[in-house]
Design a protein around this motif. Structure first.
Motif, PDB file in Angstrom:
ATOM      1  N   ASP A   6       0.829  -1.204   0.000  1.00  0.00           N
ATOM      2  CA  ASP A   6       0.000   0.000   0.000  1.00  0.00           C
ATOM      3  C   ASP A   6       0.867   1.259   0.000  1.00  0.00           C
ATOM      4  O   ASP A   6       0.572   2.230  -0.713  1.00  0.00           O
ATOM      5  CB  ASP A   6      -0.943   0.017   1.203  1.00  0.00           C
ATOM      6  CG  ASP A   6      -2.115  -0.938   1.053  1.00  0.00           C
ATOM      7  OD1 ASP A   6      -2.324  -1.470  -0.061  1.00  0.00           O
ATOM      8  OD2 ASP A   6      -2.814  -1.171   2.068  1.00  0.00           O
ATOM      9  N   ALA A   7       1.927   1.255   0.793  1.00  0.00           N
ATOM     10  CA  ALA A   7       2.831   2.403   0.838  1.00  0.00           C
ATOM     11  C   ALA A   7       3.505   2.613  -0.516  1.00  0.00           C
ATOM     12  O   ALA A   7       3.641   3.754  -0.982  1.00  0.00           O
ATOM     13  CB  ALA A   7       3.886   2.206   1.932  1.00  0.00           C
ATOM     14  N   LEU A   8       3.895   1.525  -1.156  1.00  0.00           N
ATOM     15  CA  LEU A   8       4.536   1.627  -2.474  1.00  0.00           C
ATOM     16  C   LEU A   8       3.548   2.158  -3.515  1.00  0.00           C
ATOM     17  O   LEU A   8       3.886   3.039  -4.308  1.00  0.00           O
ATOM     18  CB  LEU A   8       5.076   0.263  -2.897  1.00  0.00           C
ATOM     19  CG  LEU A   8       5.800   0.206  -4.236  1.00  0.00           C
ATOM     20  CD1 LEU A   8       7.054   1.074  -4.217  1.00  0.00           C
ATOM     21  CD2 LEU A   8       6.154  -1.240  -4.578  1.00  0.00           C
ATOM     22  N   LYS A   9       2.324   1.655  -3.513  1.00  0.00           N
ATOM     23  CA  LYS A   9       1.319   2.097  -4.483  1.00  0.00           C
ATOM     24  C   LYS A   9       0.943   3.562  -4.293  1.00  0.00           C
ATOM     25  O   LYS A   9       0.658   4.264  -5.254  1.00  0.00           O
ATOM     26  CB  LYS A   9       0.067   1.222  -4.385  1.00  0.00           C
ATOM     27  CG  LYS A   9       0.290  -0.169  -4.914  1.00  0.00           C
ATOM     28  CD  LYS A   9      -0.914  -1.055  -4.667  1.00  0.00           C
ATOM     29  CE  LYS A   9      -0.587  -2.493  -5.044  1.00  0.00           C
ATOM     30  NZ  LYS A   9      -1.621  -3.423  -4.621  1.00  0.00           N
ATOM     31  N   ALA A  10       0.949   4.022  -3.046  1.00  0.00           N
ATOM     32  CA  ALA A  10       0.558   5.399  -2.751  1.00  0.00           C
ATOM     33  C   ALA A  10       1.696   6.395  -2.969  1.00  0.00           C
ATOM     34  O   ALA A  10       1.460   7.606  -2.991  1.00  0.00           O
ATOM     35  CB  ALA A  10       0.064   5.502  -1.304  1.00  0.00           C
ATOM     36  N   HIS A  11       2.897   5.910  -3.173  1.00  0.00           N
ATOM     37  CA  HIS A  11       4.061   6.786  -3.273  1.00  0.00           C
ATOM     38  C   HIS A  11       4.028   7.631  -4.541  1.00  0.00           C
ATOM     39  O   HIS A  11       3.713   7.143  -5.626  1.00  0.00           O
ATOM     40  CB  HIS A  11       5.344   5.945  -3.256  1.00  0.00           C
ATOM     41  CG  HIS A  11       6.576   6.775  -3.356  1.00  0.00           C
ATOM     42  ND1 HIS A  11       7.203   6.994  -4.547  1.00  0.00           N
ATOM     43  CD2 HIS A  11       7.268   7.466  -2.427  1.00  0.00           C
ATOM     44  CE1 HIS A  11       8.250   7.779  -4.341  1.00  0.00           C
ATOM     45  NE2 HIS A  11       8.294   8.071  -3.059  1.00  0.00           N
ATOM     46  N   SER A  12       4.366   8.897  -4.377  1.00  0.00           N
ATOM     47  CA  SER A  12       4.443   9.792  -5.538  1.00  0.00           C
ATOM     48  C   SER A  12       5.657  10.708  -5.419  1.00  0.00           C
ATOM     49  O   SER A  12       5.708  11.742  -6.067  1.00  0.00           O
ATOM     50  CB  SER A  12       3.159  10.611  -5.663  1.00  0.00           C
ATOM     51  OG  SER A  12       2.981  11.405  -4.505  1.00  0.00           O
TER      52      SER A  12
END
Length: 91
Positions: free
Chosen positions: A33-39
């Motif tokens: 989830d943290a990786l997917k939300a990273h921008s």
């Protein structure tokens, strides 16, 4: 030791394995989830990607210790990206 005592011990052992597997799975979800939300920056992404790869690798090992040898369904269920799968076990 009697059979009933061994049965209780085996039950407790299996319950601990299931609990540990569940906790490891929760870590996978959190990291993915943290990786997917990273921008942010690529450096930050690399840190998150490594954490996700470590979590997935640990989860796969834990599953194998529980007797689950195939991971295709888990990869699909958790939507584990190729960028993570490519780094499993890398140091």
């Amino acid at each position: 030791m009697s059979n009933s005592a061994l049965d209780v011990l085996e039950y407790e052992f299996l319950a601990e394995k299931a609990s540990a597997l569940g906790q490891t799975g929760q870590r996978v979800v959190k990291c993915l989830d943290a990786l997917k939300a990273h921008s942010g920056s690529e450096e930050e992404r690399a840190v998150l990607r490594k954490a996700a790869a470590d979590a997935v690798y640990g989860y796969f090992i834990q599953r194998e210790l529980c007797g689950f040898r195939r991971h295709e369904d888990v990869i699909r269920e958790y939507a584990i990206p190729g960028e993570v799968l490519a780094r499993l076990g890398a140091k």
